[in-house]
Motif scaffolding. Structure first.
Motif, PDB file in Angstrom:
ATOM      1  N   HIS A 145      -4.505  -7.538  -9.028  1.00 23.07           N
ATOM      2  CA  HIS A 145      -4.549  -6.368  -8.142  1.00 23.07           C
ATOM      3  C   HIS A 145      -3.631  -6.584  -6.963  1.00 23.07           C
ATOM      4  O   HIS A 145      -2.949  -7.577  -6.848  1.00 23.07           O
ATOM      5  CB  HIS A 145      -5.993  -6.101  -7.693  1.00 23.07           C
ATOM      6  N   ASN A 146      -3.661  -5.596  -6.042  1.00 25.87           N
ATOM      7  CA  ASN A 146      -2.793  -5.628  -4.879  1.00 25.87           C
ATOM      8  C   ASN A 146      -2.956  -6.960  -4.140  1.00 25.87           C
ATOM      9  O   ASN A 146      -4.017  -7.563  -4.222  1.00 25.87           O
ATOM     10  CB  ASN A 146      -3.195  -4.494  -3.921  1.00 25.87           C
ATOM     11  N   ALA A 153       0.840  -1.209   0.000  1.00 24.19           N
ATOM     12  CA  ALA A 153       0.000   0.000   0.000  1.00 24.19           C
ATOM     13  C   ALA A 153       0.866   1.246   0.000  1.00 24.19           C
ATOM     14  O   ALA A 153       0.428   2.329  -0.373  1.00 24.19           O
ATOM     15  CB  ALA A 153      -0.888  -0.018   1.236  1.00 24.19           C
ATOM     16  N   GLU A 154       2.202   1.072   0.375  1.00 21.24           N
ATOM     17  CA  GLU A 154       3.060   2.263   0.426  1.00 21.24           C
ATOM     18  C   GLU A 154       3.659   2.583  -0.931  1.00 21.24           C
ATOM     19  O   GLU A 154       4.606   3.331  -1.035  1.00 21.24           O
ATOM     20  CB  GLU A 154       4.184   2.040   1.432  1.00 21.24           C
ATOM     21  N   PHE A 155       3.144   1.966  -1.981  1.00 25.10           N
ATOM     22  CA  PHE A 155       3.692   2.273  -3.310  1.00 25.10           C
ATOM     23  C   PHE A 155       3.224   3.637  -3.756  1.00 25.10           C
ATOM     24  O   PHE A 155       3.134   3.915  -4.929  1.00 25.10           O
ATOM     25  CB  PHE A 155       3.218   1.231  -4.325  1.00 25.10           C
ATOM     26  N   TRP A 156       2.923   4.495  -2.773  1.00 27.86           N
ATOM     27  CA  TRP A 156       2.439   5.853  -3.068  1.00 27.86           C
ATOM     28  C   TRP A 156       1.324   5.773  -4.099  1.00 27.86           C
ATOM     29  O   TRP A 156       1.376   6.387  -5.153  1.00 27.86           O
ATOM     30  CB  TRP A 156       3.597   6.728  -3.561  1.00 27.86           C
ATOM     31  N   GLY A 157       0.343   4.891  -3.812  1.00 31.74           N
ATOM     32  CA  GLY A 157      -0.827   4.802  -4.689  1.00 31.74           C
ATOM     33  C   GLY A 157      -0.639   3.791  -5.783  1.00 31.74           C
ATOM     34  O   GLY A 157      -1.582   3.357  -6.409  1.00 31.74           O
ATOM     35  N   TRP A 158       0.613   3.330  -5.995  1.00 31.13           N
ATOM     36  CA  TRP A 158       0.799   2.329  -7.047  1.00 31.13           C
ATOM     37  C   TRP A 158       0.627   0.936  -6.463  1.00 31.13           C
ATOM     38  O   TRP A 158       1.239   0.614  -5.428  1.00 31.13           O
ATOM     39  CB  TRP A 158       2.205   2.420  -7.654  1.00 31.13           C
TER      40      TRP A 158
END
Ligand code: HAS
Length: 570
Positions: free
Chosen positions: A555-556, A49-54
């Motif tokens: 997805h994530n 989730a810390e992929f700065w939105g990625w």
């Protein structure tokens, strides 16, 4: 050494080359950042989730598409737009050169929009059943068609040169760039069919399912020659510029021409070596492609010896004695011939990159490494080795010459490739050792490997992912240094008259080209080989008894507590 020939370049030709160099370098900042996120995520330092939105697969798609497709394609076109007219002593026809550049830019922006909005997390291989937004496929098609137009634009120049220079050998730089784009042209026909006939209608909802093995076979028809589309511009620099930068001459001009012809012959009929695990393809096809893969390694082995001979010859002319003195006497840290450091560091990396490729090509050994983190180890020692460093070095050279600006921070510029070499060897060691211990590639499970409650608990991979992360951080520092030099040079005021100039080498043995003078028989033989190697495979994938696939988007990763609920029972 006599001065490098400088040729004036028309303003709109210079602006196009500079645009086709600068845009991909700017995008490379994103691509390198996405790479740093990968290593931090896999080492458990950050969570998805810390992929700065990625999302993980979105960042991996950005990393692969920008670094391996966009940057390389733009560079090959820009390099050809500058080098082919220079080597032929002619002017670049501007209209179609700009049409090509604009198509490539529009296509890139379309694909970038789809990726950045999370509508194309399909990785750079865009394998179905992963499905992307139609604009991703349309953008890819425009990028490829734009690159075809760039190549077609050089052909009339070459034909006019042939008429005006009867009996003369084609300049080696032109042979190198034409071999590059002949391989690209043949290879991209297959991926154009995959994108336009199979994937785009499927993504638009006009068709409900897609033949996955057929789509993947078409991709790898293109996917392996893609690596030589990356490699051959670097080989063009190695053969036509490295000997002179090393203070010598090219050992044999004829071997260089033979190497480029061998790549035309063998680059394409090898794609099944990416699909040894593909059930739809017969083992007979895989065996034939395996043999041909060893054949395509030959021109690189010839290159290793010819370049080493060229460098040794140059050093001995400068007084090198003894068995290995010629190595020590290479201008590794010269700031005058600073581009030497980008080419020699890439070649040193490629020694291991190439050897790992030969391991991949072995049908039995491939089954041990396929789809493990060994593979990204292999291709960071190849595309992120000789290719990336040669392209970065030449991008800086084209910026300086075509913008008329002396390079700033030259010592830092020379340090970049050696810092990168240390980083990529560290990075690839971690990936390849982890791969041999079963660590998978392209998994969005992050460091659930270290979570004792996770069904994917593999604490023995911690060392390997940590070493990989350290290597990735060193590589990122090298790229920050490169971007500093590039943008500091770009932003300075003009210091000299812009002109095209390339340190083209002479050859010690400059024999007549003979059977290597005419491209046509080599292209015809290549097409015959391709028909022989691919006809059985097309039959295999068309008659296979497998259901066609509906679309799917990765997805994530599910939060770790949900992973535990995954049913991993046998
Ligand atoms: Fe590869 C997978 C086999 C070369 C890139 N490869 C990949 C993938 C990529 C890639 C991106 O057989 C992954 C695709 C994916 O996402 O799944 N590869 C080979 C072979 C070669 C090879 C046999 N690969 C490359 C190059 C790449 C590249 C070049 C990018 C530019 N590769 C495979 C196989 C797979 C594969 C299978 C599929 C694996 C799987 O299961 O999925 C050969 O072309 C290598 C020949 C090279 C050499 C090295 C020659 C050494 C030289 C340097 C000499 C040094 C000097 C300096 C002179 C034999 C030229 C002297 C030093 C002084 C100081 C003086």
């Amino acid at each position: 050494m006599n001065a490098t020939l400088k040729l004036p370049v028309e303003p709109w030709a210079r602006r196009l080359v500079l645009l086709e160099i600068a845009l991909p370098v700017v995008l490379l900042v994103l691509g390198i950042y996405a790479g740093l996120l990968q290593v931090l995520f896999r080492a458990g330092v950050i969570q998805a989730a810390e992929f700065w939105g990625w999302e993980y697969y979105q960042a991996l798609t950005l990393h692969g598409v920008v670094n391996a497709i966009v940057f390389t394609t733009f560079f090959a076109v820009a390099f050809g737009n500058a080098l082919v007219p220079y080597a032929l002593g002619m002017k670049l026809p501007l209209r179609w050169a700009w049409v090509s550049g604009i198509m490539m830019i529009v296509g890139t922006l379309m694909a970038a929009w789809a990726i950045l909005t999370g509508k194309a997390s399909v990785l750079y291989t865009f394998y179905p059943p992963l499905m992307a937004h139609p604009l991703f496929y349309l953008g890819a098609a425009l990028l490829i068609i734009g690159s075809w137009i760039a190549f077609f634009n050089w052909i009339p120049l070459y034909l006019r040169w042939r008429r005006e220079h009867p009996g003369e050998k084609t300049p080696l730089a032109v042979v190198g760039m034409f071999a590059t784009f002949i391989v690209w042209l043949i290879a991209t026909v297959a991926v154009a069919i995959e994108v336009v006939v199979l994937l785009l209608p499927w993504s638009l909802g006009w068709t409900q399912e897609v033949n996955v093995p057929l789509a993947r076979m078409l991709f790898w028809f293109f996917g392996h020659p893609l690596v030589y589309f990356w490699l051959l511009p670097a080989y063009t620099m190695y053969y036509t510029m490295l000997p002179r930068l090393g203070g010598g001459k090219l050992y044999s001009d004829k071997v260089a021409r033979l190497v480029f012809m061998m790549f035309i012959l063998f680059s394409i009929p090898v794609g099944a070596h990416h699909q040894f695990a593909e059930p739809a393809i017969s083992s007979g096809s895989k065996l034939l492609h395996s043999f041909l893969t060893f054949a395509v390694a030959l021109p690189s082995l010839l290159t290793a010896f010819t370049l080493a001979a060229s460098l040794e010859y140059g050093a001995r002319q400068r007084g090198a004695r003894g068995l290995f003195d010629w190595i020590v006497k290479q201008p590794f840290f010269s700031t005058d011939g600073w581009m030497f450091s980008y080419l020699i560091a890439g070649l040193i990396i490629f020694i291991l990159g190439g050897i790992s490729g030969i391991i991949n090509a072995s049908y039995s050994m491939n089954l041990l490494v396929h789809n493990t983190s060994w593979l990204p180890g292999h291709f960071h020692l190849t595309v992120a080795g000789p290719v990336l460093l040669a392209f970065l070095g030449m991008s800086l050279h084209l910026l300086a010459t075509h913008a008329g600006k002396e390079i700033r921070l030259k010592r830092l510029a020379v340090a970049v490739p050696y810092l990168w070499l240390i980083g990529v060897f560290t990075f690839s060691w971690g990936l390849m050792r982890g791969g041999l211990h079963g660590e998978p590639r392209r998994t969005n499970l992050g460091m659930s490997y270290l979570n004792p409650d996770s069904p994917f608990y593999h604490p023995e991979w911690k060392l390997y992912v940590t070493v990989t992360m350290i290597g990735g951080i060193i590589m990122t520092l090298a790229m920050i240094a490169y971007f500093t030099v590039f943008f500091a040079t770009a932003l300075r005021s003009r210091t000299k008259e812009p002109a095209a100039e390339f340190p083209l080498s002479e050859a010690y043995h400059d024999e007549p080209a003979g059977a290597l003078a005419n491209l046509r028989p080599w292209v015809i033989t290549a097409i015959v080989l391709i028909v022989i190697a691919y006809t059985p495979m097309v039959r295999d994938v068309l008659r296979g008894t497998f259901s066609n696939a509906p679309g799917y988007e990765p997805h994530n990763p599910a939060p770790v507590n949900q992973i535990e609920q995954l049913d991993t029972s046998p």
